[in-house]
Enzyme design. Structure first.
Site, PDB file in Angstrom:
ATOM      1  N   LYS A  53      45.175  42.362  39.581  1.00 35.88           N
ATOM      2  CA  LYS A  53      44.104  41.236  39.899  1.00 35.88           C
ATOM      3  C   LYS A  53      42.745  41.931  40.043  1.00 35.88           C
ATOM      4  O   LYS A  53      42.678  42.930  41.084  1.00 35.88           O
ATOM      5  CB  LYS A  53      44.581  40.649  41.069  1.00 35.88           C
ATOM      6  CG  LYS A  53      43.470  39.767  41.550  1.00 35.88           C
ATOM      7  CD  LYS A  53      43.782  38.765  42.607  1.00 35.88           C
ATOM      8  CE  LYS A  53      42.861  37.790  43.112  1.00 35.88           C
ATOM      9  NZ  LYS A  53      43.139  36.835  44.150  1.00 35.88           N
ATOM     10  N   LYS A 107      45.239  39.310  35.873  1.00 36.09           N
ATOM     11  CA  LYS A 107      44.069  38.142  36.308  1.00 36.09           C
ATOM     12  C   LYS A 107      42.755  38.935  36.430  1.00 36.09           C
ATOM     13  O   LYS A 107      42.834  39.817  37.126  1.00 36.09           O
ATOM     14  CB  LYS A 107      44.629  37.413  37.390  1.00 36.09           C
ATOM     15  CG  LYS A 107      43.583  36.511  38.197  1.00 36.09           C
ATOM     16  CD  LYS A 107      44.007  36.083  39.390  1.00 36.09           C
ATOM     17  CE  LYS A 107      42.910  35.027  40.023  1.00 36.09           C
ATOM     18  NZ  LYS A 107      43.217  34.748  41.621  1.00 36.09           N
TER      19      LYS A 107
END
Ligand code: PBG
Length: 324
Positions: A195, A248
């Site tokens: 992330k 992400k």
């Protein structure tokens, strides 16, 4: 054998032949729909920076989900807006917290809809960071206890999959241990493993009211310049018990999706985040791009990069287009 023996255009000559040699295709089975839930009843607030996306109270969410279920979208990812925030993000693990209430209601109404809960403190802390703060630093180990507690409360409410998005070190292991100790051995962990600290989360932070009140998330989310580090993060999460790993955002990180898929062969989720959605919506609403074609191209591209699961605010519309 070069040209003229080889003519790649032969296999593009009509739709049947194109269909026969198509390497990747998007299916409704791949989609996860994120939703925002708030307290109250009869509430639906449009989110200005995310046209088509709303914050719903639980009763209104249930109405919205009727269509999602009809479209056969397999899963949703609810985010909660608590009534109050505090230093320790206690709304995240409160028994009657907004997510706990929403999950119970959704599972009662739609038992076959898979509910994945995002596990993070930033929507619940008054400072907007994803963990406990000491001297302006997000403390890792004390945060783990709260995350583990939150995971167990989500599972108790009926969550099907737990998805930690905080980026603390060791959270997957802490969550796995806590779930197992409480009898939730069959609840998978979908870890936001790679992330990145991304400007693409901007509209989400409006929607979820989760922007940090001071500083930024660079001491826990990843540097967008890094790629090998993503593999180390994924490896650690798998060793700690992650069942599904996530990259992400998606679009500026397609190379990471591919590397993770090639290296580990674990199920990969990709999060097509708020800013990626808003850019498409803004351009489409101005008539600058063909929304349907752009969305299908983006989602198919994410699959081609190696994702099995695509989390996207476009899910409802994409599912409709896939039916046509
Ligand atoms: C919580 C969380 C965020 C997103 C998902 N979970 C925001 C953040 O890390 O600041 C972003 C999702 C999106 O932009 O669509 N930590």
């Amino acid at each position: 054998m070069p040209f003229p023996e080889q003519r790649p255009r032969r296999l593009r000559i009509n739709e049947n032949i194109r269909r026969m040699v198509r390497e990747n295709s998007l299916s409704v089975d791949d989609l996860v729909y994120p939703v925002f839930v708030c307290h109250g009843s009869g509430q639906s607030f449009p989110i200005d920076s995310m046209p088509g996306i709303y914050r719903y109270s639980v009763d209104m969410l249930l109405r919205e989900l009727e269509e999602i279920v009809k479209l056969k979208i397999p899963a949703i990812l609810p985010f909660g807006l608590p009534a109050q925030k505090d230093e320790a993000g206690s709304g995240a693990y409160a028994e009657d917290g907004i997510i706990q209430q929403a999950v119970r209601a959704v599972k009662r109404e739609y038992p076959d809809l898979t509910v994945i809960t995002d596990l993070c403190l930033c929507e619940y802390t008054d400072h907007g960071h994803c963990g406990i703060i000491l001297d302006n630093y997000v403390m890792n180990d004390p945060t783990l206890e709260l995350l583990a507690r939150t995971a167990v409360s989500h599972a108790a409410a009926g969550a099907d999959i737990i998805a930690p998005s905080d980026m603390m070190d060791g959270r997957v292991g802490a969550i796995r241990t806590a779930l197992d100790k409480n009898g939730y051995v069959n609840i998978p962990v979908m870890a936001y493993s790679a992330k990145y600290c991304s400007a693409f989360y901007g509209p989400f932070r409006d929607a979820a009211d989760s922007a940090p009140k001071f500083g930024d998330r660079r001491s826990y989310q990843m540097d967008p310049a890094n790629s090998d580090e993503a593999l180390r993060e994924v490896r650690l999460d798998i060793e700690e018990g992650a069942d599904i790993v996530m990259v992400k955002p998606a679009l500026a990180y397609m190379d990471i999706i591919r590397r993770v898929r090639d290296e580990f062969g674990f199920p990969v989720a990709a999060y097509n985040v708020s800013g990626e959605y808003s850019m498409v919506k803004a351009a489409a609403n101005n008539g600058w791009v063909d929304e349907k074609r752009i969305v299908m191209e983006i989602l198919t591209g994410i699959k081609r990069a190696g994702a099995d699961i695509v989390i996207t605010y476009h899910a409802r519309e994409a599912a409709k287009w896939l039916q046509d």
